[in-house]
Design an enzyme around this catalytic site. Structure first.
Site, PDB file in Angstrom:
ATOM      1  N   ILE A 247       0.433  -1.160   0.048  1.00 44.55           N
ATOM      2  CA  ILE A 247       0.237   0.350  -0.057  1.00 44.55           C
ATOM      3  C   ILE A 247       1.117   1.225  -0.525  1.00 44.55           C
ATOM      4  O   ILE A 247       0.345   2.243  -0.351  1.00 44.55           O
ATOM      5  CB  ILE A 247      -0.593  -0.155   1.174  1.00 44.55           C
ATOM      6  CG1 ILE A 247      -1.717  -1.706   1.092  1.00 44.55           C
ATOM      7  CG2 ILE A 247      -1.310   1.292   1.072  1.00 44.55           C
ATOM      8  CD1 ILE A 247      -2.452  -1.359   2.622  1.00 44.55           C
ATOM      9  N   SER A 248       1.546   1.326   0.627  1.00 50.57           N
ATOM     10  CA  SER A 248       3.097   2.537   1.085  1.00 50.57           C
ATOM     11  C   SER A 248       3.891   2.553   1.322  1.00 50.57           C
ATOM     12  O   SER A 248       4.516   1.288   2.036  1.00 50.57           O
ATOM     13  CB  SER A 248       2.667   3.316   2.346  1.00 50.57           C
ATOM     14  OG  SER A 248       3.385   3.632   3.395  1.00 50.57           O
ATOM     15  N   THR A 249       5.231   3.011   0.657  1.00 48.28           N
ATOM     16  CA  THR A 249       6.546   2.564   1.175  1.00 48.28           C
ATOM     17  C   THR A 249       6.918   3.671   1.810  1.00 48.28           C
ATOM     18  O   THR A 249       7.073   4.907   0.972  1.00 48.28           O
ATOM     19  CB  THR A 249       7.593   2.398  -0.102  1.00 48.28           C
ATOM     20  OG1 THR A 249       6.697   3.121  -1.054  1.00 48.28           O
ATOM     21  CG2 THR A 249       6.837   0.781  -0.373  1.00 48.28           C
ATOM     22  N   GLY A 250       7.338   4.648   2.856  1.00 48.58           N
ATOM     23  CA  GLY A 250       7.688   4.981   3.562  1.00 48.58           C
ATOM     24  C   GLY A 250       8.904   5.076   3.301  1.00 48.58           C
ATOM     25  O   GLY A 250       9.322   3.517   3.424  1.00 48.58           O
ATOM     26  N   LYS A 251       9.633   5.539   4.615  1.00 48.42           N
ATOM     27  CA  LYS A 251      11.234   6.248   5.086  1.00 48.42           C
ATOM     28  C   LYS A 251      11.137   5.417   6.283  1.00 48.42           C
ATOM     29  O   LYS A 251      12.252   4.286   6.508  1.00 48.42           O
ATOM     30  CB  LYS A 251      11.525   7.495   4.927  1.00 48.42           C
ATOM     31  CG  LYS A 251      12.008   8.380   3.987  1.00 48.42           C
ATOM     32  CD  LYS A 251      12.435   9.510   4.934  1.00 48.42           C
ATOM     33  CE  LYS A 251      11.852  10.364   4.985  1.00 48.42           C
ATOM     34  NZ  LYS A 251      12.484  11.943   6.399  1.00 48.42           N
ATOM     35  N   SER A 253       8.900   2.794   6.604  1.00 48.02           N
ATOM     36  CA  SER A 253       8.216   1.213   6.621  1.00 48.02           C
ATOM     37  C   SER A 253       7.389   0.793   5.182  1.00 48.02           C
ATOM     38  O   SER A 253       7.342   1.531   4.679  1.00 48.02           O
ATOM     39  CB  SER A 253       6.321   1.039   7.450  1.00 48.02           C
ATOM     40  OG  SER A 253       5.995   2.341   7.470  1.00 48.02           O
ATOM     41  N   VAL A 254       7.359  -0.096   5.323  1.00 53.63           N
ATOM     42  CA  VAL A 254       6.510  -0.592   3.977  1.00 53.63           C
ATOM     43  C   VAL A 254       5.544  -1.593   4.641  1.00 53.63           C
ATOM     44  O   VAL A 254       5.690  -2.258   5.540  1.00 53.63           O
ATOM     45  CB  VAL A 254       6.993  -1.515   3.443  1.00 53.63           C
ATOM     46  CG1 VAL A 254       6.550  -1.889   1.777  1.00 53.63           C
ATOM     47  CG2 VAL A 254       8.865  -1.378   3.037  1.00 53.63           C
ATOM     48  N   VAL A 255       3.933  -0.511   4.259  1.00 51.01           N
ATOM     49  CA  VAL A 255       2.852  -1.492   4.698  1.00 51.01           C
ATOM     50  C   VAL A 255       2.489  -2.150   3.241  1.00 51.01           C
ATOM     51  O   VAL A 255       2.531  -1.722   2.244  1.00 51.01           O
ATOM     52  CB  VAL A 255       2.088  -0.109   4.406  1.00 51.01           C
ATOM     53  CG1 VAL A 255       0.477  -0.429   5.422  1.00 51.01           C
ATOM     54  CG2 VAL A 255       1.972   0.490   5.865  1.00 51.01           C
ATOM     55  N   ASP A 391       3.786  12.831  15.713  1.00 53.13           N
ATOM     56  CA  ASP A 391       3.908  13.427  13.971  1.00 53.13           C
ATOM     57  C   ASP A 391       2.357  13.444  13.531  1.00 53.13           C
ATOM     58  O   ASP A 391       1.799  12.638  12.356  1.00 53.13           O
ATOM     59  CB  ASP A 391       4.165  11.947  13.475  1.00 53.13           C
ATOM     60  CG  ASP A 391       5.351  11.977  11.883  1.00 53.13           C
ATOM     61  OD1 ASP A 391       4.595  13.136  11.127  1.00 53.13           O
ATOM     62  OD2 ASP A 391       5.149  11.041  11.083  1.00 53.13           O
TER      63      ASP A 391
END
Ligand code: ADP
Ligand code: MG
Length: 508
Positions: A247-251, A253-255, A391
């Site tokens: 769904i998402s790749t952040g700095k 985490s990867v979801v 955050d």
């Protein structure tokens, strides 16, 4: 068979008539003729050794007399060409490599026979006499000594040991440069040899660790093999039915989205997310302050290696979500925590995640409603959960079923954290800026919002941010002194915080 008369018969051929064959002769006749010629040649040979007779010039000498020499010359020429070709292949094979393979053993003409090859053309190396290979040192007989009486030499003899140690350097890993000392009569003392050996081992381990680090890091978009295995195990155990995609790749985490299965006979939500905390450490470096000063994790933080600290992030998110759930704040339900992977319920429907507040288009009434909700959420979070999101912004609030949902709470801290109130002030600024920009006239200023959430009454005065911040920092300081005096817990951590199943660490 003693007659060769078969061919003599004139036969009818399909290609026409065959001419009359030569008169037939017996095999014995053929053999004797060859014998005669051979004898003739043998007689002629001594004449060759006569210097006066030049077989090449002599008109009488038949051409066949120089056959041997010619054959030898041709062979020599052939061998030379073969060697040239070999040399070219050797060159091509070795290229610029520092370690070269010699084709010397395959050469046909040995250099000393090959007067034609010039010195610089000979780029071969006689591998049989490698000056850099240590001679095998003298071995001590089985009984442990040699010689007799005064001349006795034991296996502990310094010189023998030293030479043995030098020879042993040959066994070091190929990337260890041992220099050309092997060619000399070098005697390495045990102490020197041992520290060299130790150094080699630690270098090898270090380089292995570097490779390992690459293997273990959760790369952009993808996950490392360890994480993949953990995810696979969850599917295997039936906790998840299927892992669908990212769904998402952040700095940090990867979801992933996944279909839930069941855990210990309890059903897992139909749709879940896997938040995989990245195991590359760099991203977490500057986030240390969120965790190392959080008294809940303080003691453990100092004892853990950096990779395990990342698991603390996942654990922290789990604890914070549980607290929020209890206070009735809309947030994901925690399903399972396994090392650095947190499984929680999916906010969204049919594989489509709920939009972030920043992406959703709301009418002014709905926007106003969203603001009221956020204001209440912040108060609940602070007063009921003793948490500061740290955050909070339009990126970490989802709009789902007419409600604002809070996510991403791994960094959330208690208000007593040495920087807790500063984090809260930042959250307030994000919220009031966002809603003011979206035209919500009710949206308070950052100062009023801070006071409303905390229930504090910091004088706003001329809205001087520096003054306001000074007040906040003074409060933090007072709070810290207070904690130190009274022992660390002002806000007791409820035992129910542990709620969801925590998988025990099986490895490392
Ligand atoms: P990060 O620390 O990388 O920002 P987040 O927890 O904010 O991690 O998750 C990143 C994104 O993944 C979110 O912006 C959201 O779109 C999606 N996401 C995270 N958790 C959930 C969830 N429980 N349900 C639906 N989407 C989620
Ligand atoms: Mg986020």
């Amino acid at each position: 068979m003693d007659q060769l008369g078969v061919a003599a018969q004139t036969q009818k051929s399909p290609w026409g008539s065959v001419g009359p064959a030569a008169p037939a002769c017996s095999l014995t006749e053929v053999m004797s003729e060859q014998l005669a010629r051979q004898l003739d040649e043998e007689n002629a040979f001594p004449a060759l050794s006569d210097p006066a007779v030049d077989p090449l010039r002599s008109e009488e000498a038949p051409d066949t007399t120089s056959d041997l020499m010619l054959a030898q010359m041709l062979q020599m020429q052939f061998d030379r060409e073969f060697d040239d070709q070999l040399r070219r292949e050797e060159k091509k094979f070795n290229g610029d490599s520092k370690v070269s393979i010699s084709f010397e053993n395959y050469r046909m003409v040995h250099p000393y026979e090959d007067s034609n090859s010039s010195e610089d053309e000979v780029d071969w190396q006689d591998t049989r006499l490698d000056p850099y290979r240590a001679d095998k040192p003298q071995t001590t007989p089985r009984r442990g000594f040699s010689g007799k009486g005064k001349n006795i030499t034991t296996k502990h003899d310094e010189d023998t040991c030293g030479r043995k140690n030098t020879a042993r350097m040959d066994n070091f890993a190929p990337e260890v440069h041992v220099g050309d000392g092997l060619g000399m009569d070098l005697k390495l003392s045990n102490q020197v040899f041992n520290s060299l050996k130790q150094h080699c081992y630690s270098e090898q381990r270090r380089s292995a660790r570097l490779h390992e680090k690459k293997e273990h890091s959760t790369a952009e978009q993808a996950v490392d093999p360890r994480t993949r295995l953990l995810m696979y195990k969850m599917v295997n155990a039936g906790v998840l039915e299927n892992i669908n995609g990212c769904i998402s790749t952040g700095k940090e985490s990867v979801v992933f989205h996944a279909d839930g299965g069941s855990l210990e006979e309890q059903p897992v939500p139909e749709e879940v997310v896997l938040k995989v905390f990245k195991t590359t450490l760099n991203e977490f470096k500057n986030r240390d302050r969120y965790i190392k000063d959080d008294y809940r994790f303080k003691d453990r933080f100092s004892k853990l290696n950096p990779r395990k600290v990342i698991r603390l992030w996942a654990e922290k998110e789990m604890h914070n979500l549980s607290r929020m759930k209890k206070a009735g704040i809309p947030c994901p339900d925690v399903v399972l925590l396994k090392k650095h992977i947190l499984v929680m319920s999916f906010i969204g429907k049919e594989h489509v995640p709920a939009p972030k507040l920043k992406d959703v288009t709301l009418g002014s009434e709905e926007m106003k409603e969203a603001y009221q909700q956020v204001l209440q959420l912040m108060q609940q979070l602070y007063q009921d959960c003793s948490l500061v999101h740290a955050d909070l912004s339009e990126y970490n609030m989802l709009w789902h079923q007419g409600k604002v949902w809070l996510i991403d709470v791994s960094q959330s801290v208690e208000p007593t954290h040495p920087h807790g109130l500063e984090f809260l002030f930042r959250d307030c600024r994000n919220v009031s800026t966002f809603f003011q920009k979206r035209g919500v006239s009710e949206a308070m200023s950052v100062y009023d919002l801070f006071n409303t959430v905390t229930g504090l009454n910091i004088p706003v005065g001329a809205e001087d941010e520096a003054l306001f911040m000074a007040e906040i920092e003074a409060l933090e300081k007072r709070n810290e002194d207070h904690i130190q005096k009274r022992g660390k817990k002002t806000f007791p951590m409820t035992s129910e915080d542990g709620g969801p199943p925590l998988e025990p660490d099986s490895d490392d």
